[in-house]
Motif scaffolding. Structure first.
Motif, PDB file in Angstrom:
ATOM      1  N   THR A  59       4.728 -14.060  10.467  1.00 50.55           N
ATOM      2  CA  THR A  59       5.384 -15.342  10.675  1.00 50.55           C
ATOM      3  C   THR A  59       6.154 -15.846   9.456  1.00 50.55           C
ATOM      4  O   THR A  59       7.074 -16.650   9.597  1.00 50.55           O
ATOM      5  N   PHE A  60       5.815 -15.361   8.286  1.00 55.71           N
ATOM      6  CA  PHE A  60       6.514 -15.805   7.084  1.00 55.71           C
ATOM      7  C   PHE A  60       7.943 -15.287   7.020  1.00 55.71           C
ATOM      8  O   PHE A  60       8.788 -15.849   6.322  1.00 55.71           O
ATOM      9  N   LEU A  61       8.251 -14.216   7.751  1.00 61.21           N
ATOM     10  CA  LEU A  61       9.581 -13.603   7.683  1.00 61.21           C
ATOM     11  C   LEU A  61      10.693 -14.562   8.102  1.00 61.21           C
ATOM     12  O   LEU A  61      11.731 -14.639   7.438  1.00 61.21           O
ATOM     13  N   LYS A  62      10.491 -15.267   9.185  1.00 53.87           N
ATOM     14  CA  LYS A  62      11.525 -16.197   9.656  1.00 53.87           C
ATOM     15  C   LYS A  62      11.744 -17.317   8.657  1.00 53.87           C
ATOM     16  O   LYS A  62      12.871 -17.736   8.413  1.00 53.87           O
ATOM     17  N   LYS A  63      10.653 -17.798   8.068  1.00 53.22           N
ATOM     18  CA  LYS A  63      10.775 -18.867   7.070  1.00 53.22           C
ATOM     19  C   LYS A  63      11.545 -18.366   5.842  1.00 53.22           C
ATOM     20  O   LYS A  63      12.393 -19.078   5.300  1.00 53.22           O
ATOM     21  N   ALA A  83       3.379 -17.843   0.565  1.00 51.34           N
ATOM     22  CA  ALA A  83       2.378 -18.790   0.068  1.00 51.34           C
ATOM     23  C   ALA A  83       2.047 -19.860   1.111  1.00 51.34           C
ATOM     24  O   ALA A  83       0.890 -20.261   1.248  1.00 51.34           O
ATOM     25  N   ASP A  84       3.049 -20.313   1.854  1.00 48.26           N
ATOM     26  CA  ASP A  84       2.850 -21.383   2.833  1.00 48.26           C
ATOM     27  C   ASP A  84       2.356 -20.888   4.183  1.00 48.26           C
ATOM     28  O   ASP A  84       1.994 -21.693   5.035  1.00 48.26           O
ATOM     29  N   ASP A  85       2.345 -19.587   4.392  1.00 49.21           N
ATOM     30  CA  ASP A  85       1.990 -19.036   5.700  1.00 49.21           C
ATOM     31  C   ASP A  85       0.492 -19.148   5.933  1.00 49.21           C
ATOM     32  O   ASP A  85      -0.304 -18.566   5.219  1.00 49.21           O
ATOM     33  N   GLY A  86       0.127 -19.890   6.965  1.00 52.58           N
ATOM     34  CA  GLY A  86      -1.282 -20.044   7.302  1.00 52.58           C
ATOM     35  C   GLY A  86      -1.663 -19.324   8.577  1.00 52.58           C
ATOM     36  O   GLY A  86      -2.833 -19.230   8.923  1.00 52.58           O
ATOM     37  N   ALA A  87      -0.671 -18.801   9.283  1.00 51.13           N
ATOM     38  CA  ALA A  87      -0.942 -18.202  10.588  1.00 51.13           C
ATOM     39  C   ALA A  87      -1.111 -16.695  10.534  1.00 51.13           C
ATOM     40  O   ALA A  87      -1.309 -16.072  11.558  1.00 51.13           O
ATOM     41  N   GLY A  88      -1.039 -16.121   9.358  1.00 53.29           N
ATOM     42  CA  GLY A  88      -1.018 -14.670   9.272  1.00 53.29           C
ATOM     43  C   GLY A  88      -2.355 -13.969   9.235  1.00 53.29           C
ATOM     44  O   GLY A  88      -2.423 -12.760   9.339  1.00 53.29           O
ATOM     45  N   ASP A  94      -4.241 -10.329  -0.200  1.00 49.07           N
ATOM     46  CA  ASP A  94      -3.161  -9.741   0.589  1.00 49.07           C
ATOM     47  C   ASP A  94      -1.851 -10.470   0.315  1.00 49.07           C
ATOM     48  O   ASP A  94      -0.798  -9.856   0.126  1.00 49.07           O
ATOM     49  N   LYS A  95      -1.944 -11.797   0.279  1.00 46.94           N
ATOM     50  CA  LYS A  95      -0.757 -12.599   0.008  1.00 46.94           C
ATOM     51  C   LYS A  95      -0.227 -12.336  -1.400  1.00 46.94           C
ATOM     52  O   LYS A  95       0.980 -12.344  -1.618  1.00 46.94           O
ATOM     53  N   ALA A  96      -1.136 -12.099  -2.332  1.00 45.27           N
ATOM     54  CA  ALA A  96      -0.706 -11.820  -3.706  1.00 45.27           C
ATOM     55  C   ALA A  96       0.117 -10.535  -3.766  1.00 45.27           C
ATOM     56  O   ALA A  96       1.127 -10.466  -4.477  1.00 45.27           O
ATOM     57  N   VAL A  97      -0.287  -9.523  -3.011  1.00 46.88           N
ATOM     58  CA  VAL A  97       0.487  -8.278  -2.975  1.00 46.88           C
ATOM     59  C   VAL A  97       1.852  -8.529  -2.340  1.00 46.88           C
ATOM     60  O   VAL A  97       2.884  -8.090  -2.859  1.00 46.88           O
ATOM     61  N   LEU A  98       1.868  -9.248  -1.225  1.00 48.95           N
ATOM     62  CA  LEU A  98       3.140  -9.558  -0.567  1.00 48.95           C
ATOM     63  C   LEU A  98       4.047 -10.405  -1.460  1.00 48.95           C
ATOM     64  O   LEU A  98       5.261 -10.197  -1.498  1.00 48.95           O
ATOM     65  N   ARG A  99       3.461 -11.337  -2.168  1.00 51.11           N
ATOM     66  CA  ARG A  99       4.256 -12.168  -3.071  1.00 51.11           C
ATOM     67  C   ARG A  99       4.806 -11.333  -4.222  1.00 51.11           C
ATOM     68  O   ARG A  99       5.947 -11.527  -4.649  1.00 51.11           O
ATOM     69  N   GLY A 100       4.012 -10.392  -4.702  1.00 50.42           N
ATOM     70  CA  GLY A 100       4.494  -9.486  -5.744  1.00 50.42           C
ATOM     71  C   GLY A 100       5.678  -8.656  -5.265  1.00 50.42           C
ATOM     72  O   GLY A 100       6.644  -8.443  -5.995  1.00 50.42           O
ATOM     73  N   PHE A 101       5.595  -8.216  -4.020  1.00 51.98           N
ATOM     74  CA  PHE A 101       6.713  -7.475  -3.446  1.00 51.98           C
ATOM     75  C   PHE A 101       7.957  -8.366  -3.407  1.00 51.98           C
ATOM     76  O   PHE A 101       9.044  -7.948  -3.791  1.00 51.98           O
ATOM     77  N   GLY A 102       7.782  -9.592  -2.971  1.00 53.74           N
ATOM     78  CA  GLY A 102       8.913 -10.509  -2.867  1.00 53.74           C
ATOM     79  C   GLY A 102       9.562 -10.828  -4.197  1.00 53.74           C
ATOM     80  O   GLY A 102      10.773 -11.024  -4.263  1.00 53.74           O
ATOM     81  N   ARG A 103       8.775 -10.856  -5.257  1.00 55.52           N
ATOM     82  CA  ARG A 103       9.335 -11.186  -6.575  1.00 55.52           C
ATOM     83  C   ARG A 103      10.362 -10.167  -7.036  1.00 55.52           C
ATOM     84  O   ARG A 103      11.219 -10.480  -7.855  1.00 55.52           O
ATOM     85  N   GLY A 104      10.274  -8.952  -6.526  1.00 58.28           N
ATOM     86  CA  GLY A 104      11.223  -7.918  -6.936  1.00 58.28           C
ATOM     87  C   GLY A 104      12.420  -7.774  -6.019  1.00 58.28           C
ATOM     88  O   GLY A 104      13.296  -6.949  -6.266  1.00 58.28           O
TER      89      GLY A 104
END
Length: 158
Positions: A59-63, A83-88, A94-104
């Protein structure tokens, strides 16, 4: 009945987490393929991914795509959306890994982006495998414990 319901809910949450991590793993591979063959900007790739039914559970993808469309940097948009996704059904790790991916995202040349995707795909694959194993091992346990707890409560009420 409430005990069985609680155990089933915990089991479903484990399976949901595993499915979301598997979808995130596939997403990273999909993004790498798009980068490799189209060299499209990250914003276009994120918008295309958000429209893909295969990634609808993320669900975070659309945001993130919407924030990029409005001018936010890919890294910041991704970070905020995850970070704001609560429905996943994802844990903080898990979010930390995804956020790390996004930072790059969008921070290097094509080869750097592909290497970035490859490194995080390996991490996400390991997380997804671990989550699937945890769901298999603990899922039945939670349902059984819920049923046993419900039976004990019923016996105490008699």
């Amino acid at each position: 009945m409430a005990g069985i319901g609680g155990g089933t809910a915990a089991c479903l949450e484990l399976n949901r987490r595993a499915a979301n991590l598997e979808a995130a793993y596939r997403l990273i591979g999909w993004m790498a393929s798009r980068l490799r063959y189209t060299a499209a900007p990250i914003q276009e790739i994120a918008e295309a991914a958000a429209a893909e039914p295969a990634f609808s559970r993320l669900t975070f993808l659309k945001k993130a795509a919407e924030a990029m469309r409005q001018g936010e940097s890919p890294a910041q948009a991704w970070d905020n959306a995850v970070a704001d996704d609560g429905a996943g059904g994802l844990r903080q790790a898990d979010k930390a890994v995804l956020r790390g991916f996004g930072r790059g995202l969008g921070c290097s040349d094509l080869q750097g982006q592909l290497s970035h995707c490859e490194a995080f795909a390996a991490q996400m694959d390991a997380s997804a495998r671990s989550a699937r194993a945890e769901a298999a091992a603990k899922g039945k346990l939670y349902v059984t414990l819920g049923a046993a707890g419900g039976l004990c409560a019923a016996l105490l009420l008699l």
